[in-house]
Design a protein around this motif. Sequence first.
Motif, PDB file in Angstrom:
ATOM      1  N   ASP A  27       0.846  -1.194   0.000  1.00  0.00           N
ATOM      2  CA  ASP A  27       0.000   0.000   0.000  1.00  0.00           C
ATOM      3  C   ASP A  27       0.878   1.240   0.000  1.00  0.00           C
ATOM      4  O   ASP A  27       1.432   1.635   1.033  1.00  0.00           O
ATOM      5  CB  ASP A  27      -0.909  -0.005   1.236  1.00  0.00           C
ATOM      6  N   SER A  28       1.016   1.866  -1.177  1.00  0.00           N
ATOM      7  CA  SER A  28       1.890   3.028  -1.291  1.00  0.00           C
ATOM      8  C   SER A  28       1.348   4.237  -0.539  1.00  0.00           C
ATOM      9  O   SER A  28       2.125   5.089  -0.082  1.00  0.00           O
ATOM     10  CB  SER A  28       2.094   3.396  -2.768  1.00  0.00           C
ATOM     11  N   ARG A  29       0.040   4.351  -0.405  1.00  0.00           N
ATOM     12  CA  ARG A  29      -0.543   5.497   0.289  1.00  0.00           C
ATOM     13  C   ARG A  29      -0.218   5.462   1.776  1.00  0.00           C
ATOM     14  O   ARG A  29       0.175   6.472   2.371  1.00  0.00           O
ATOM     15  CB  ARG A  29      -2.058   5.541   0.090  1.00  0.00           C
ATOM     16  N   LEU A  30      -0.382   4.301   2.378  1.00  0.00           N
ATOM     17  CA  LEU A  30      -0.144   4.168   3.818  1.00  0.00           C
ATOM     18  C   LEU A  30       1.294   3.787   4.140  1.00  0.00           C
ATOM     19  O   LEU A  30       1.647   3.634   5.321  1.00  0.00           O
ATOM     20  CB  LEU A  30      -1.098   3.127   4.409  1.00  0.00           C
ATOM     21  N   LYS A  31       2.118   3.619   3.096  1.00  0.00           N
ATOM     22  CA  LYS A  31       3.527   3.262   3.280  1.00  0.00           C
ATOM     23  C   LYS A  31       3.665   1.998   4.136  1.00  0.00           C
ATOM     24  O   LYS A  31       4.423   1.978   5.118  1.00  0.00           O
ATOM     25  CB  LYS A  31       4.306   4.421   3.917  1.00  0.00           C
ATOM     26  N   THR A  32       2.939   0.978   3.736  1.00  0.00           N
ATOM     27  CA  THR A  32       2.974  -0.266   4.491  1.00  0.00           C
ATOM     28  C   THR A  32       2.826  -1.454   3.550  1.00  0.00           C
ATOM     29  O   THR A  32       2.458  -1.308   2.378  1.00  0.00           O
ATOM     30  CB  THR A  32       1.859  -0.288   5.556  1.00  0.00           C
ATOM     31  N   ALA A  33       3.148  -2.627   4.066  1.00  0.00           N
ATOM     32  CA  ALA A  33       2.967  -3.886   3.342  1.00  0.00           C
ATOM     33  C   ALA A  33       2.589  -4.945   4.365  1.00  0.00           C
ATOM     34  O   ALA A  33       3.078  -4.937   5.494  1.00  0.00           O
ATOM     35  CB  ALA A  33       4.242  -4.279   2.597  1.00  0.00           C
ATOM     36  N   TYR A  34       1.713  -5.854   3.963  1.00  0.00           N
ATOM     37  CA  TYR A  34       1.256  -6.880   4.906  1.00  0.00           C
ATOM     38  C   TYR A  34       0.771  -8.106   4.147  1.00  0.00           C
ATOM     39  O   TYR A  34       0.489  -8.049   2.939  1.00  0.00           O
ATOM     40  CB  TYR A  34       0.138  -6.336   5.797  1.00  0.00           C
ATOM     41  N   LEU A  35       0.700  -9.213   4.877  1.00  0.00           N
ATOM     42  CA  LEU A  35       0.095 -10.430   4.364  1.00  0.00           C
ATOM     43  C   LEU A  35      -1.356 -10.454   4.823  1.00  0.00           C
ATOM     44  O   LEU A  35      -1.635 -10.296   6.017  1.00  0.00           O
ATOM     45  CB  LEU A  35       0.825 -11.667   4.882  1.00  0.00           C
ATOM     46  N   LEU A  36      -2.265 -10.647   3.874  1.00  0.00           N
ATOM     47  CA  LEU A  36      -3.671 -10.824   4.212  1.00  0.00           C
ATOM     48  C   LEU A  36      -3.924 -12.322   4.295  1.00  0.00           C
ATOM     49  O   LEU A  36      -3.904 -13.023   3.281  1.00  0.00           O
ATOM     50  CB  LEU A  36      -4.568 -10.174   3.155  1.00  0.00           C
ATOM     51  N   LYS A  37      -4.111 -12.808   5.512  1.00  0.00           N
ATOM     52  CA  LYS A  37      -4.233 -14.239   5.758  1.00  0.00           C
ATOM     53  C   LYS A  37      -5.611 -14.743   5.334  1.00  0.00           C
ATOM     54  O   LYS A  37      -6.537 -13.971   5.083  1.00  0.00           O
ATOM     55  CB  LYS A  37      -3.994 -14.538   7.236  1.00  0.00           C
ATOM     56  N   THR A  38      -5.741 -16.049   5.241  1.00  0.00           N
ATOM     57  CA  THR A  38      -6.998 -16.655   4.782  1.00  0.00           C
ATOM     58  C   THR A  38      -8.147 -16.404   5.761  1.00  0.00           C
ATOM     59  O   THR A  38      -9.313 -16.459   5.372  1.00  0.00           O
ATOM     60  CB  THR A  38      -6.827 -18.164   4.569  1.00  0.00           C
ATOM     61  N   ASP A  39      -7.844 -16.115   7.026  1.00  0.00           N
ATOM     62  CA  ASP A  39      -8.900 -15.849   7.999  1.00  0.00           C
ATOM     63  C   ASP A  39      -9.238 -14.365   8.090  1.00  0.00           C
ATOM     64  O   ASP A  39     -10.010 -13.935   8.956  1.00  0.00           O
ATOM     65  CB  ASP A  39      -8.513 -16.375   9.384  1.00  0.00           C
ATOM     66  N   GLY A  40      -8.638 -13.547   7.177  1.00  0.00           N
ATOM     67  CA  GLY A  40      -8.940 -12.122   7.132  1.00  0.00           C
ATOM     68  C   GLY A  40      -8.044 -11.255   7.979  1.00  0.00           C
ATOM     69  O   GLY A  40      -8.151 -10.029   7.930  1.00  0.00           O
ATOM     70  N   THR A  41      -7.168 -11.823   8.763  1.00  0.00           N
ATOM     71  CA  THR A  41      -6.259 -11.038   9.590  1.00  0.00           C
ATOM     72  C   THR A  41      -5.079 -10.540   8.764  1.00  0.00           C
ATOM     73  O   THR A  41      -4.762 -11.095   7.703  1.00  0.00           O
ATOM     74  CB  THR A  41      -5.736 -11.858  10.783  1.00  0.00           C
ATOM     75  N   LYS A  42      -4.415  -9.503   9.267  1.00  0.00           N
ATOM     76  CA  LYS A  42      -3.265  -8.923   8.591  1.00  0.00           C
ATOM     77  C   LYS A  42      -2.002  -9.157   9.415  1.00  0.00           C
ATOM     78  O   LYS A  42      -2.024  -9.057  10.635  1.00  0.00           O
ATOM     79  CB  LYS A  42      -3.456  -7.420   8.383  1.00  0.00           C
ATOM     80  N   GLN A  43      -0.914  -9.446   8.701  1.00  0.00           N
ATOM     81  CA  GLN A  43       0.381  -9.636   9.342  1.00  0.00           C
ATOM     82  C   GLN A  43       1.395  -8.757   8.627  1.00  0.00           C
ATOM     83  O   GLN A  43       1.566  -8.851   7.409  1.00  0.00           O
ATOM     84  CB  GLN A  43       0.800 -11.104   9.258  1.00  0.00           C
ATOM     85  N   SER A  44       2.060  -7.902   9.369  1.00  0.00           N
ATOM     86  CA  SER A  44       3.019  -6.976   8.755  1.00  0.00           C
ATOM     87  C   SER A  44       4.084  -7.735   7.977  1.00  0.00           C
ATOM     88  O   SER A  44       4.602  -8.762   8.424  1.00  0.00           O
ATOM     89  CB  SER A  44       3.676  -6.109   9.818  1.00  0.00           C
ATOM     90  N   ALA A  45       4.426  -7.199   6.797  1.00  0.00           N
ATOM     91  CA  ALA A  45       5.466  -7.797   5.965  1.00  0.00           C
ATOM     92  C   ALA A  45       6.592  -6.814   5.675  1.00  0.00           C
ATOM     93  O   ALA A  45       7.475  -7.100   4.857  1.00  0.00           O
ATOM     94  CB  ALA A  45       4.859  -8.293   4.648  1.00  0.00           C
ATOM     95  N   LEU A  46       6.599  -5.668   6.346  1.00  0.00           N
ATOM     96  CA  LEU A  46       7.584  -4.632   6.061  1.00  0.00           C
ATOM     97  C   LEU A  46       9.013  -5.121   6.246  1.00  0.00           C
ATOM     98  O   LEU A  46       9.910  -4.763   5.471  1.00  0.00           O
ATOM     99  CB  LEU A  46       7.331  -3.413   6.953  1.00  0.00           C
ATOM    100  N   ASN A  47       9.243  -5.918   7.285  1.00  0.00           N
ATOM    101  CA  ASN A  47      10.614  -6.346   7.580  1.00  0.00           C
ATOM    102  C   ASN A  47      11.188  -7.267   6.515  1.00  0.00           C
ATOM    103  O   ASN A  47      12.405  -7.492   6.483  1.00  0.00           O
ATOM    104  CB  ASN A  47      10.664  -7.049   8.938  1.00  0.00           C
ATOM    105  N   ALA A  48      10.344  -7.813   5.648  1.00  0.00           N
ATOM    106  CA  ALA A  48      10.828  -8.731   4.609  1.00  0.00           C
ATOM    107  C   ALA A  48      11.155  -8.014   3.307  1.00  0.00           C
ATOM    108  O   ALA A  48      11.557  -8.657   2.336  1.00  0.00           O
ATOM    109  CB  ALA A  48       9.792  -9.831   4.357  1.00  0.00           C
ATOM    110  N   PHE A  49      11.015  -6.676   3.279  1.00  0.00           N
ATOM    111  CA  PHE A  49      11.332  -5.902   2.075  1.00  0.00           C
ATOM    112  C   PHE A  49      12.703  -5.261   2.212  1.00  0.00           C
ATOM    113  O   PHE A  49      13.098  -4.822   3.299  1.00  0.00           O
ATOM    114  CB  PHE A  49      10.280  -4.811   1.839  1.00  0.00           C
ATOM    115  N   ASP A  50      13.413  -5.179   1.091  1.00  0.00           N
ATOM    116  CA  ASP A  50      14.744  -4.566   1.105  1.00  0.00           C
ATOM    117  C   ASP A  50      14.686  -3.057   0.960  1.00  0.00           C
ATOM    118  O   ASP A  50      15.673  -2.359   1.196  1.00  0.00           O
ATOM    119  CB  ASP A  50      15.609  -5.150  -0.016  1.00  0.00           C
ATOM    120  N   SER A  51      13.529  -2.520   0.569  1.00  0.00           N
ATOM    121  CA  SER A  51      13.390  -1.082   0.370  1.00  0.00           C
ATOM    122  C   SER A  51      11.992  -0.664   0.782  1.00  0.00           C
ATOM    123  O   SER A  51      11.025  -1.407   0.599  1.00  0.00           O
ATOM    124  CB  SER A  51      13.613  -0.716  -1.107  1.00  0.00           C
ATOM    125  N   LEU A  52      11.888   0.532   1.350  1.00  0.00           N
ATOM    126  CA  LEU A  52      10.586   1.079   1.715  1.00  0.00           C
ATOM    127  C   LEU A  52      10.290   2.332   0.894  1.00  0.00           C
ATOM    128  O   LEU A  52       9.588   3.233   1.329  1.00  0.00           O
ATOM    129  CB  LEU A  52      10.545   1.393   3.207  1.00  0.00           C
TER     130      LEU A  52
END
Length: 253
Positions: A193-218
């Motif tokens: 999400d470029s607007r919110l400056k974030t990235a996450y995994l959307l799990k099958t149960d609808g929950t979100k898990q941050s994925a920012l730490n797995a990116f080499d660039s923000l």
Amino acid sequence: MGFTFAGIHSEQHGLRVLDVKRPISPGIAAKTVKVPGKAGVYDMGNEVDALHISVEVLLTGQTLREIRDRVRAVAAWLRNDDRTGMLTFDDEPDKAYTARLTDQTELEEMALTGQATLTFLAADPLAYAVEDDVFTSESGMLSFQRKGTAPSQPLIEITGESGGMDGGFEVGLNGSMMTYKGPLGFGERLVIDSRLKTAYLLKTDGTKQSALNAFDSLIFPLTLPGKENQLQVSPLGAATVDQVKITCRSCWY
């Protein structure tokens, strides 16, 4: 001409729009830094202000009591429980601002009419497409043009599988590259999400898990108006890509 705010058209409250003042662009102020001993200043670019839109309206009624009742109904509508609402005008029904009523609105009453100027504040001064440009690809590659005149901050969604470790995805948009090295399970989505400056995994149960730490660039990518945009999502290692979707959030100055 009328306007729609928070899903309700001005005609539903008996308002007649007399005039709308929309600035050509929001206020722009130069950012400068003065350094002692240096002639002039350092140019640090621009700061863009919020957008103020003024709408002059006329309200009529059969009695003074009817006018007062309408005024209170209009006040409750525009107050919108202190929330922002989508604001569109009849001459541009395909564009919307996220706005709220601001300042004190004074009603000038004369005979059986009332006249006032409504001031809306759009903290984000851009107008966004009511029907956005959305593109999908099963190959991981997209070439597209979008509406609007301003760069936009898109939402990118990737479905596929990655076990992490050496697996992941390279995400390139218009020369901007982000590399994700992390897991993505079956049925999950990797969302950038470029607007919110974030990235996450959307799990099958609808929950979100941050994925920012797995990116080499923000440094989050943008889509550009008036040109062919190029998006490519390439799998790394044993990862696979099933579908890539981009919601452009097309916008205008």
